[in-house]
Design a protein around this motif. Structure first.
Motif, PDB file in Angstrom:
ATOM      1  N   ILE A   2       0.828  -1.202   0.000  1.00 29.64           N
ATOM      2  CA  ILE A   2       0.000   0.000   0.000  1.00 29.64           C
ATOM      3  C   ILE A   2       0.863   1.252   0.000  1.00 29.64           C
ATOM      4  O   ILE A   2       0.478   2.297  -0.547  1.00 29.64           O
ATOM      5  N   GLY A   3       2.075   1.166   0.560  1.00 29.51           N
ATOM      6  CA  GLY A   3       2.994   2.295   0.517  1.00 29.51           C
ATOM      7  C   GLY A   3       3.436   2.598  -0.910  1.00 29.51           C
ATOM      8  O   GLY A   3       3.543   3.766  -1.308  1.00 29.51           O
ATOM      9  N   LYS A   4       3.672   1.557  -1.698  1.00 29.22           N
ATOM     10  CA  LYS A   4       4.034   1.756  -3.101  1.00 29.22           C
ATOM     11  C   LYS A   4       2.865   2.337  -3.879  1.00 29.22           C
ATOM     12  O   LYS A   4       3.049   3.164  -4.782  1.00 29.22           O
ATOM     13  N   ALA A   5       1.651   1.910  -3.534  1.00 29.20           N
ATOM     14  CA  ALA A   5       0.458   2.460  -4.193  1.00 29.20           C
ATOM     15  C   ALA A   5       0.335   3.947  -3.897  1.00 29.20           C
ATOM     16  O   ALA A   5      -0.013   4.741  -4.774  1.00 29.20           O
ATOM     17  N   ARG A   6       0.625   4.335  -2.653  1.00 25.79           N
ATOM     18  CA  ARG A   6       0.569   5.757  -2.277  1.00 25.79           C
ATOM     19  C   ARG A   6       1.583   6.567  -3.077  1.00 25.79           C
ATOM     20  O   ARG A   6       1.264   7.636  -3.614  1.00 25.79           O
ATOM     21  N   LEU A  71      -9.279   8.871  -3.022  1.00 19.17           N
ATOM     22  CA  LEU A  71      -8.364   7.743  -3.137  1.00 19.17           C
ATOM     23  C   LEU A  71      -7.195   7.884  -2.167  1.00 19.17           C
ATOM     24  O   LEU A  71      -6.785   6.905  -1.510  1.00 19.17           O
ATOM     25  N   ALA A  72      -6.663   9.099  -2.041  1.00 17.21           N
ATOM     26  CA  ALA A  72      -5.572   9.337  -1.092  1.00 17.21           C
ATOM     27  C   ALA A  72      -6.039   9.084   0.340  1.00 17.21           C
ATOM     28  O   ALA A  72      -5.290   8.537   1.165  1.00 17.21           O
ATOM     29  N   THR A  73      -7.277   9.473   0.647  1.00 15.07           N
ATOM     30  CA  THR A  73      -7.833   9.241   1.983  1.00 15.07           C
ATOM     31  C   THR A  73      -7.971   7.752   2.258  1.00 15.07           C
ATOM     32  O   THR A  73      -7.633   7.271   3.352  1.00 15.07           O
ATOM     33  N   ALA A  74      -8.451   7.008   1.270  1.00 12.44           N
ATOM     34  CA  ALA A  74      -8.619   5.556   1.439  1.00 12.44           C
ATOM     35  C   ALA A  74      -7.274   4.867   1.639  1.00 12.44           C
ATOM     36  O   ALA A  74      -7.149   3.949   2.459  1.00 12.44           O
ATOM     37  N   ILE A  75      -6.259   5.307   0.912  1.00 12.29           N
ATOM     38  CA  ILE A  75      -4.931   4.708   1.062  1.00 12.29           C
ATOM     39  C   ILE A  75      -4.360   5.027   2.444  1.00 12.29           C
ATOM     40  O   ILE A  75      -3.777   4.159   3.108  1.00 12.29           O
ATOM     41  N   LEU A  76      -4.536   6.265   2.895  1.00 18.64           N
ATOM     42  CA  LEU A  76      -4.071   6.635   4.233  1.00 18.64           C
ATOM     43  C   LEU A  76      -4.781   5.802   5.299  1.00 18.64           C
ATOM     44  O   LEU A  76      -4.157   5.339   6.262  1.00 18.64           O
ATOM     45  N   PHE A  77      -6.085   5.599   5.121  1.00 17.63           N
ATOM     46  CA  PHE A  77      -6.836   4.753   6.051  1.00 17.63           C
ATOM     47  C   PHE A  77      -6.257   3.339   6.073  1.00 17.63           C
ATOM     48  O   PHE A  77      -6.063   2.746   7.145  1.00 17.63           O
ATOM     49  N   ALA A  78      -6.008   2.769   4.898  1.00 17.73           N
ATOM     50  CA  ALA A  78      -5.476   1.409   4.815  1.00 17.73           C
ATOM     51  C   ALA A  78      -4.126   1.302   5.503  1.00 17.73           C
ATOM     52  O   ALA A  78      -3.850   0.326   6.220  1.00 17.73           O
ATOM     53  N   GLU A  79      -3.274   2.311   5.309  1.00 20.00           N
ATOM     54  CA  GLU A  79      -1.961   2.307   5.956  1.00 20.00           C
ATOM     55  C   GLU A  79      -2.112   2.316   7.476  1.00 20.00           C
ATOM     56  O   GLU A  79      -1.443   1.550   8.184  1.00 20.00           O
ATOM     57  N   ALA A 127      -6.054  15.171   6.737  1.00 23.76           N
ATOM     58  CA  ALA A 127      -4.656  14.735   6.729  1.00 23.76           C
ATOM     59  C   ALA A 127      -4.213  14.384   5.317  1.00 23.76           C
ATOM     60  O   ALA A 127      -3.091  14.715   4.907  1.00 23.76           O
ATOM     61  N   ALA A 128      -5.097  13.731   4.564  1.00 23.20           N
ATOM     62  CA  ALA A 128      -4.764  13.381   3.179  1.00 23.20           C
ATOM     63  C   ALA A 128      -4.616  14.639   2.331  1.00 23.20           C
ATOM     64  O   ALA A 128      -3.719  14.731   1.484  1.00 23.20           O
ATOM     65  N   GLN A 129      -5.508  15.620   2.545  1.00 23.19           N
ATOM     66  CA  GLN A 129      -5.430  16.878   1.800  1.00 23.19           C
ATOM     67  C   GLN A 129      -4.130  17.620   2.113  1.00 23.19           C
ATOM     68  O   GLN A 129      -3.469  18.147   1.206  1.00 23.19           O
ATOM     69  N   ASP A 130      -3.766  17.656   3.397  1.00 25.75           N
ATOM     70  CA  ASP A 130      -2.510  18.316   3.784  1.00 25.75           C
ATOM     71  C   ASP A 130      -1.323  17.636   3.124  1.00 25.75           C
ATOM     72  O   ASP A 130      -0.386  18.311   2.655  1.00 25.75           O
ATOM     73  N   ARG A 131      -1.381  16.327   3.067  1.00 25.27           N
ATOM     74  CA  ARG A 131      -0.271  15.590   2.458  1.00 25.27           C
ATOM     75  C   ARG A 131      -0.187  15.867   0.959  1.00 25.27           C
ATOM     76  O   ARG A 131       0.900  16.061   0.414  1.00 25.27           O
ATOM     77  N   MET A 132      -1.334  15.900   0.288  1.00 29.73           N
ATOM     78  CA  MET A 132      -1.338  16.196  -1.141  1.00 29.73           C
ATOM     79  C   MET A 132      -0.827  17.609  -1.418  1.00 29.73           C
ATOM     80  O   MET A 132      -0.108  17.842  -2.395  1.00 29.73           O
TER      81      MET A 132
END
Length: 206
Positions: A2-6, A71-79, A127-132
């Protein structure tokens, strides 16, 4: 996986469609892994990611801002779920179903999800928005600095080539302003100092 997907998603959102293959492989690996886990919520999210992979193939990797955020939010959740050891019946397990539903709805409606966002998801989305935003800043800063480096290299090879120097000064001021907003005063001062020197070169004073 999932890190590679991010990481691949970060590049896809910047228009690098070549990262679609890496994203797809990483999503497939994540899906395979979570299907072996006893947490139905994460399995549902894995299936949602698999559907996303197929839809991205149809789009040739093109993503709108709203879909990218979902999608970024879902990936962050999965991580977070994997890091914290999601268990059957845990909050992560229950929330996985909600994330899967939102992800499917976002792609079905081009990013518009009508369901009200619960507080846990609102925090995650921020958090996902801040990261993007940070990723976009880093990419833009890197592009500006590479452009400055290229222009200065050309100038020092042939000092008659001054026409690009004013643009370098503007780019360095932009970099300094962004760094200052992020609280990096030392780096901002360094960029401003270089801008002053380049301005002098542009004026023929050095």
């Amino acid at each position: 996986a999932i890190g590679k997907a991010r990481s691949a998603l970060d590049k896809l959102t910047r228009g690098n469609a070549a990262e679609l293959a890496v994203f797809s492989q990483s999503v497939d690996a994540f899906c395979d892994n979570v299907q072996q886990m006893p947490t139905e919520g994460l399995r549902a999210l894995g299936r949602a990611f698999a559907d996303v992979r197929a839809r991205l193939g149809d789009r040739e990797g093109l993503l709108g801002e709203a879909i990218s955020l979902e999608l970024a939010t879902a990936i962050l959740f999965a991580e977070q779920a994997l890091e914290e050891g999601a268990r059957p019946g845990s909050d992560h397990d229950r929330h996985g179903h909600e994330m899967a539903r939102r992800l499917g709805a976002a792609f079905a409606s081009e990013g518009s999800v009508d369901a009200e966002m619960p507080e846990w998801l609102r925090s995650l989305s921020r958090a996902a928005q801040d990261r993007m935003t940070m990723i976009a800043f880093v990419a833009e800063t890197g592009n500006n600095l590479r452009s400055v480096e290229k222009t200065l290299d050309a100038f020092f090879r042939d000092q008659s080539q001054r026409e690009g120097l004013p643009g370098c000064v503007r780019a360095l001021h932009q970099v300094a302003g962004a760094l200052r907003l992020l609280g990096h005063e030392g780096a901002a001062a360094g960029a401003e100092s270089v801008a002053v020197r380049v301005a002098a070169l542009a004026d023929g004073d050095a």
